[in-house]
Scaffold this motif. Structure first.
Motif, PDB file in Angstrom:
ATOM      1  N   GLN A 273       7.064  -3.356   2.301  1.00  0.00           N
ATOM      2  CA  GLN A 273       6.569  -2.669   3.496  1.00  0.00           C
ATOM      3  C   GLN A 273       6.226  -1.211   3.193  1.00  0.00           C
ATOM      4  O   GLN A 273       5.274  -0.665   3.746  1.00  0.00           O
ATOM      5  N   ARG A 274       6.989  -0.584   2.316  1.00  0.00           N
ATOM      6  CA  ARG A 274       6.651   0.789   1.907  1.00  0.00           C
ATOM      7  C   ARG A 274       5.335   0.807   1.139  1.00  0.00           C
ATOM      8  O   ARG A 274       4.473   1.672   1.366  1.00  0.00           O
ATOM      9  N   LEU A 275       5.147  -0.167   0.259  1.00  0.00           N
ATOM     10  CA  LEU A 275       3.895  -0.258  -0.491  1.00  0.00           C
ATOM     11  C   LEU A 275       2.712  -0.468   0.446  1.00  0.00           C
ATOM     12  O   LEU A 275       1.642   0.133   0.268  1.00  0.00           O
ATOM     13  N   LEU A 276       2.903  -1.325   1.446  1.00  0.00           N
ATOM     14  CA  LEU A 276       1.807  -1.586   2.381  1.00  0.00           C
ATOM     15  C   LEU A 276       1.460  -0.321   3.161  1.00  0.00           C
ATOM     16  O   LEU A 276       0.274  -0.011   3.368  1.00  0.00           O
ATOM     17  N   VAL A 277       2.468   0.429   3.610  1.00  0.00           N
ATOM     18  CA  VAL A 277       2.216   1.687   4.330  1.00  0.00           C
ATOM     19  C   VAL A 277       1.397   2.635   3.453  1.00  0.00           C
ATOM     20  O   VAL A 277       0.388   3.209   3.895  1.00  0.00           O
ATOM     21  N   GLU A 278       1.820   2.823   2.215  1.00  0.00           N
ATOM     22  CA  GLU A 278       1.105   3.737   1.323  1.00  0.00           C
ATOM     23  C   GLU A 278      -0.322   3.255   1.072  1.00  0.00           C
ATOM     24  O   GLU A 278      -1.262   4.058   1.017  1.00  0.00           O
ATOM     25  N   HIS A 279      -0.483   1.939   0.924  1.00  0.00           N
ATOM     26  CA  HIS A 279      -1.817   1.374   0.708  1.00  0.00           C
ATOM     27  C   HIS A 279      -2.715   1.622   1.920  1.00  0.00           C
ATOM     28  O   HIS A 279      -3.886   2.017   1.774  1.00  0.00           O
ATOM     29  N   LEU A 280      -2.190   1.421   3.131  1.00  0.00           N
ATOM     30  CA  LEU A 280      -3.006   1.597   4.331  1.00  0.00           C
ATOM     31  C   LEU A 280      -3.361   3.058   4.559  1.00  0.00           C
ATOM     32  O   LEU A 280      -4.489   3.378   4.947  1.00  0.00           O
ATOM     33  N   PHE A 281      -2.430   3.972   4.320  1.00  0.00           N
ATOM     34  CA  PHE A 281      -2.742   5.394   4.468  1.00  0.00           C
ATOM     35  C   PHE A 281      -3.746   5.856   3.402  1.00  0.00           C
ATOM     36  O   PHE A 281      -4.560   6.746   3.643  1.00  0.00           O
ATOM     37  N   ALA A 282      -3.669   5.238   2.211  1.00  0.00           N
ATOM     38  CA  ALA A 282      -4.559   5.644   1.121  1.00  0.00           C
ATOM     39  C   ALA A 282      -5.968   5.095   1.278  1.00  0.00           C
ATOM     40  O   ALA A 282      -6.927   5.702   0.799  1.00  0.00           O
ATOM     41  N   THR A 283      -6.121   3.955   1.937  1.00  0.00           N
ATOM     42  CA  THR A 283      -7.420   3.278   1.969  1.00  0.00           C
ATOM     43  C   THR A 283      -8.077   3.271   3.340  1.00  0.00           C
ATOM     44  O   THR A 283      -9.214   2.821   3.472  1.00  0.00           O
ATOM     45  N   THR A 284      -7.371   3.727   4.382  1.00  0.00           N
ATOM     46  CA  THR A 284      -7.963   3.788   5.721  1.00  0.00           C
ATOM     47  C   THR A 284      -7.686   5.157   6.325  1.00  0.00           C
ATOM     48  O   THR A 284      -6.867   5.921   5.820  1.00  0.00           O
ATOM     49  N   GLU A 285      -8.357   5.450   7.436  1.00  0.00           N
ATOM     50  CA  GLU A 285      -8.193   6.732   8.116  1.00  0.00           C
ATOM     51  C   GLU A 285      -7.189   6.669   9.267  1.00  0.00           C
ATOM     52  O   GLU A 285      -6.971   7.653   9.961  1.00  0.00           O
ATOM     53  N   VAL A 286      -6.585   5.517   9.476  1.00  0.00           N
ATOM     54  CA  VAL A 286      -5.597   5.366  10.543  1.00  0.00           C
ATOM     55  C   VAL A 286      -4.335   6.148  10.172  1.00  0.00           C
ATOM     56  O   VAL A 286      -3.874   6.098   9.031  1.00  0.00           O
ATOM     57  N   ASP A 287      -3.772   6.861  11.140  1.00  0.00           N
ATOM     58  CA  ASP A 287      -2.662   7.781  10.865  1.00  0.00           C
ATOM     59  C   ASP A 287      -1.300   7.250  11.276  1.00  0.00           C
ATOM     60  O   ASP A 287      -0.300   7.966  11.161  1.00  0.00           O
ATOM     61  N   ARG A 288      -1.227   6.034  11.746  1.00  0.00           N
ATOM     62  CA  ARG A 288       0.048   5.479  12.214  1.00  0.00           C
ATOM     63  C   ARG A 288       0.171   4.023  11.795  1.00  0.00           C
ATOM     64  O   ARG A 288      -0.800   3.260  11.891  1.00  0.00           O
ATOM     65  N   VAL A 289       1.351   3.648  11.330  1.00  0.00           N
ATOM     66  CA  VAL A 289       1.681   2.255  11.036  1.00  0.00           C
ATOM     67  C   VAL A 289       2.943   1.930  11.817  1.00  0.00           C
ATOM     68  O   VAL A 289       3.880   2.732  11.870  1.00  0.00           O
ATOM     69  N   GLU A 290       2.980   0.765  12.443  1.00  0.00           N
ATOM     70  CA  GLU A 290       4.125   0.382  13.262  1.00  0.00           C
ATOM     71  C   GLU A 290       4.530  -1.050  12.979  1.00  0.00           C
ATOM     72  O   GLU A 290       3.770  -1.832  12.396  1.00  0.00           O
ATOM     73  N   ALA A 291       5.719  -1.400  13.385  1.00  0.00           N
ATOM     74  CA  ALA A 291       6.229  -2.757  13.188  1.00  0.00           C
ATOM     75  C   ALA A 291       7.283  -3.028  14.240  1.00  0.00           C
ATOM     76  O   ALA A 291       7.941  -2.111  14.741  1.00  0.00           O
TER      77      ALA A 291
END
Length: 679
Positions: A273-291
């Motif tokens: 889940q930490r890897l996915l957060v870093e991947h999403l912040f690195a590859t998209t402009e969305v500033d929030r991840v939730e679960a």
């Protein structure tokens, strides 16, 4: 026993050639909610449709069909369009997933067509899930593709390519998008998606439900979790976009995870889940991840916290598991949580000596620590309530910057569209500044700020039914009482009601034409009450017959109150306001009555306005509702109001002894009433 030729088979499920009588037999159990409307007109195009029966454990339970569709004039541009129909007893058991997967494998194996596609209604969530689990990918929306129940309906397009079923060469390289400490995220290969859905379940799987989701379809992305040394499949992570507003800046990624049993308890979930957060912040402009995770899923809660997520609240009763509604704990992580930084303090609005500015953590803590008489009871269990994205501002004194309190706001939805969304806000003031009108100013400023900076058309707030100070502040700020939420909070060990107030964008603007008149007589009219009217009436302040303020909780719920302005029929001058609410003397409508109240502005008193207005209101209620009694009560010493009621045709019923507390003494209330049969 009917013998049918088997075309394809897998684990007790078979696709078979149909025999005479099969279609008639299946037609007796018609699928219902997503059938399109019948149309007597002939179709413009009649494709050649192939059909096979679906047999489960020897019993015919449905059919699959397919026909050719073209995206060009040559054969390579041809695709198979497939469909399925199951009897009701076979639905919700995974039969559709298996049948569609088996049909896709059969068509790719027996024909040279390289694409298979399917469509289903945007509200047919079970079919969307079945197609996704069968390996189809959502490709877009076909607007107004079908007509159902007299309305044009959108459909979701799903597709599968031959290459989606072809695994990479054994031992070939995987497309690892991010990895660390022996765990990697990679694009799933054929077979992994299916294994993920079948093995990654567990104790917290939700109950199956054939009803369509009202939230509509979502596009879900999926990556496999791998042991990067051995290539072993450990599970999968998924994510989809959620919306807290109409722009990219208001969007978030909502993620989910499932681990195969052998991978659990090894810290894989935290790292993935930490890897996915870093991947999403690195590859998209969305500033929030939730679960979100089940309130009882302590393992996943710890994994999220270790991955850097912060617990934000509990969504009560969001999932159905084991036939029981279960709570979901909500977590969020912001881009700034990975790279914190402080910018200049932002000011949102200012007026009448009050400033709304960007909130600071220490200010929120100071206000929270101060508490107040309407704080809810502490509870070691997860906090009840919704956990949306919350915006906050500090309430400051203009010039000095002194902290006065804090306010927050978040989006609530009353439908699937943005037009059905509203801002819900709350406010807390420090004890030493209460009672000075700051709450009224701050809430008016916030409402005007939200209307000016967003396109939502409604702002609302709720407060304890006994919080008379806040209720008055909201009314003075231009809010109207909308209703009562029974038992919404726990305070003093007792469920307490909340009153909901709302303000619409149109309330800030003068009416486009003359205001609507409810009734008129003798130069006096009852008309729509505007926010400015309410503020003018509230500004009159206390009079000699106002009851004492009392912060103790009410024993009866607050009623829904209706209001009208009293105006000069000629000039439109505001003369006062009247209100009415229902009271019950038994369990039926025939036992209900209207109880009315009135406030006449000082400048309009002594002119008979109260008499005319109360007669008008009684006549209006008899003419527009089915209730047969209108009543009013007034202090035994309020001689002017007692005379006005008698002149308005009301008859004295009796005295309610000690009904009100005024000046520290129990006061009697005289009751008057008009019946429909009175002349």
């Amino acid at each position: 026993m009917t013998v049918r030729e088997v075309v394809a088979e897998s684990g007790g499920l078979a696709l078979v050639e149909l025999v005479d009588g099969d279609l008639e037999h299946l037609a007796a159990d018609k699928a219902g909610p997503f059938d399109v409307d019948e149309d007597p007109r002939p179709p413009l195009h009649e494709p050649w449709v192939h059909r096979l029966g679906v047999v489960l454990d020897g019993e015919l339970v449905g059919t699959v069909s397919w026909h050719a569709t073209g995206y060009g004039h040559s054969f390579p541009n041809t695709a198979w369009n497939v469909g399925i129909g199951l009897v009701s007893a076979a639905r919700g058991k995974g039969t559709g997933v298996r049948a569609m997967r088996l049909l896709a494998q059969f068509l790719f194996a027996t024909t040279e067509v390289d694409r298979i596609e399917a469509q289903t209604g945007v509200d047919n969530t079970p079919a969307q899930w079945a197609l996704a689990k069968a390996g189809f990918q959502a490709e877009g929306k076909l607007r107004g593709a079908q007509q159902r129940d007299g309305q044009r309906r959108d459909m979701i397009q799903f597709g599968m390519l031959r290459t989606d079923l072809d695994a990479p060469p054994a031992g070939g390289p995987r497309d690892i998008v991010i990895e660390r400490d022996g765990v990697g995220l990679a694009a799933p290969v054929p077979g992994e998606r299916e294994r993920f859905f079948t093995e990654a379940g567990g104790d917290f799987e939700v109950d199956r439900d054939e009803r369509p989701s009202i939230a509509g379809p979502v596009r879900t992305f999926l990556l496999s979790i791998l042991d990067t040394d051995s290539g072993e499949l450990l599970g999968g992570v998924s994510w989809h976009a959620v919306d807290y507003g109409g722009t990219l800046g208001c969007q978030a990624w909502n993620i989910g995870i499932g681990l195969v049993p052998a991978a659990r308890g090894r810290g894989v979930g935290t790292l993935a889940q930490r890897l996915l957060v870093e991947h999403l912040f690195a590859t998209t402009e969305v500033d929030r991840v939730e679960a979100g995770t089940d309130v009882e899923n302590v393992g996943e809660q710890r994994a999220l916290e270790k991955a850097g997520f912060r617990r934000e609240g509990v969504l009560r009763g969001t999932q159905l598991r084991g036939g029981i509604r279960h709570n979901l704990v909500h977590y969020g992580i912001l881009r700034s949580d990975l790279d914190p930084g402080e910018g200049p303090r932002k000011t949102f609005a200012e007026g009448a000596g009050v400033v709304l500015a960007e909130s600071r953590a220490e200010e929120r803590q100071q206000v929270f620590a101060a508490g107040g008489p309407f704080d809810t009871d502490p509870d070691p269990r997860p906090r009840a309530g919704n956990a949306p994205e919350v915006h906050r501002a500090s309430v400051l004194e203009a010039g000095t910057g002194r902290l006065l309190g804090t306010t927050d706001w978040h989006v609530v939805g009353y439908g699937d569209s943005r037009a059905c969304a509203a801002w819900n806000f709350g406010i807390s003031l420090l004890p030493e500044v209460r009672g000075r009108g700051i709450g009224t100013i701050a809430q008016r400023l916030l409402a005007e700020h939200l209307f000016a900076t967003t396109d939502l058309d409604r702002v609302e707030a709720g407060t304890d039914v006994d919080n008379l100070a806040e209720r008055r502040a909201l009314e003075k700020a231009g809010f109207r009482q909308d209703g009562v939420i029974r038992g919404a909070q726990l305070r003093g060990g007792r469920r307490t009601d909340m009153v909901i107030y709302g303000r619409l964008r149109g309330d800030l603007e003068p009416p486009a034409g003359p205001r609507r008149t409810l009734a008129e007589r003798g130069g006096v009219a009852l008309a729509d009450l505007l926010p400015a009217d309410r503020e003018q009436v509230m500004a009159v302040g206390e009079d000699e017959f106002d009851v004492d303020e009392d912060r103790r909780p009410r024993q009866a719920p607050a009623p829904i109150v209706y209001r009208a302005a009293i105006v000069d029929a000629g000039s439109g001058e505001l003369l006062g306001a009247t209100s009415w609410h229902a009271v019950d003397y038994g369990p039926t409508l025939g036992c209900s009555a209207w109880n009315l109240g009135i406030v006449v502005l000082p400048s309009a008193r002594g002119r008979g306005v109260g008499t005319i207005a109360q007669r008008l209101l009684a006549d209006h209620l008899f003419a527009t509702t089915e209730l047969d009694r209108v009543e009013a009560g007034t202090d035994v010493d309020n001689i002017a109001e007692r005379r006005a009621l008698v002149k308005a045709g009301f008859i004295e019923d009796g005295t309610i002894r000690g009904a009100q507390l005024r000046g520290g003494e129990r006061r009697d209330l005289v009751f008057y009433a008009r019946l429909r049969t009175d002349r």
